[in-house]
Design a protein around this motif. Structure first.
Motif, PDB file in Angstrom:
ATOM      1  N   LYS A 208       0.853  -1.175   0.000  1.00  0.00           N
ATOM      2  CA  LYS A 208       0.000   0.000   0.000  1.00  0.00           C
ATOM      3  C   LYS A 208       0.896   1.234   0.000  1.00  0.00           C
ATOM      4  CE  LYS A 208      -3.762   2.109   2.540  1.00  0.00           C
ATOM      5  NZ  LYS A 208      -4.669   2.001   3.681  1.00  0.00           N
ATOM      6  N   VAL A 209       0.627   2.139  -0.923  1.00  0.00           N
ATOM      7  CA  VAL A 209       1.419   3.360  -1.050  1.00  0.00           C
ATOM      8  C   VAL A 209       0.477   4.543  -0.871  1.00  0.00           C
ATOM      9  CG1 VAL A 209       2.882   4.731  -2.559  1.00  0.00           C
ATOM     10  CG2 VAL A 209       3.009   2.243  -2.646  1.00  0.00           C
ATOM     11  N   THR A 210       0.890   5.500  -0.070  1.00  0.00           N
ATOM     12  CA  THR A 210       0.087   6.689   0.178  1.00  0.00           C
ATOM     13  C   THR A 210       0.898   7.927  -0.179  1.00  0.00           C
ATOM     14  OG1 THR A 210      -1.006   5.582   2.007  1.00  0.00           O
ATOM     15  CG2 THR A 210      -1.198   7.955   1.923  1.00  0.00           C
ATOM     16  N   PHE A 211       0.245   8.845  -0.896  1.00  0.00           N
ATOM     17  CA  PHE A 211       0.872  10.119  -1.235  1.00  0.00           C
ATOM     18  C   PHE A 211       0.063  11.233  -0.591  1.00  0.00           C
ATOM     19  CE2 PHE A 211       2.079   7.489  -4.867  1.00  0.00           C
ATOM     20  CZ  PHE A 211       3.436   7.755  -4.972  1.00  0.00           C
ATOM     21  N   ASP A 212       0.728  12.129   0.082  1.00  0.00           N
ATOM     22  CA  ASP A 212       0.091  13.324   0.626  1.00  0.00           C
ATOM     23  C   ASP A 212       0.565  14.511  -0.204  1.00  0.00           C
ATOM     24  OD1 ASP A 212      -1.256  12.053   2.708  1.00  0.00           O
ATOM     25  OD2 ASP A 212       0.516  12.132   3.997  1.00  0.00           O
ATOM     26  N   ILE A 213      -0.384  15.175  -0.839  1.00  0.00           N
ATOM     27  CA  ILE A 213      -0.049  16.306  -1.696  1.00  0.00           C
ATOM     28  C   ILE A 213      -0.721  17.543  -1.122  1.00  0.00           C
ATOM     29  CG2 ILE A 213      -0.246  17.280  -4.008  1.00  0.00           C
ATOM     30  CD1 ILE A 213      -0.381  14.394  -5.046  1.00  0.00           C
TER      31      ILE A 213
END
Length: 84
Positions: free
Chosen positions: A2-7
């Motif tokens: 699982k990969v999470t990006f916070d932009i």
């Protein structure tokens, strides 16, 4: 995995990145139009004016409204009709 990006970006930056149109001018126009219509029709929103309008329809309209409310209540109870 699982990969999470916070932009972090502004709504304007997000719209531009995704290719979405800027609807702020349209929103401002619609809000101004709605304000204008409310100001023009504020008298018809007064309780006295509403009652005058409703009472001008007479007893027949009141009976029809009562029947409508009764049928809606009956339908909401799954067609159950209490015995008299």
């Amino acid at each position: 995995m699982k990969v999470t990006f916070d932009i972090e970006c502004t709504p304007q930056e997000a719209r531009a990145f995704l290719g979405l149109p800027n609807v702020e001018p349209l929103n401002e126009y619609m809000v101004e139009q709605m304000k204008g219509r409310v100001e023009q029709n504020i008298q018809s929103m007064q309780p006295e004016e509403i009652l005058k309008t409703w009472s001008s329809f007479g007893v027949q309209a009141q009976d029809q409204f009562l029947k409508l409310m009764q049928s809606a209540a009956t339908a909401s109870m799954g067609g159950f009709s209490p015995k008299k």
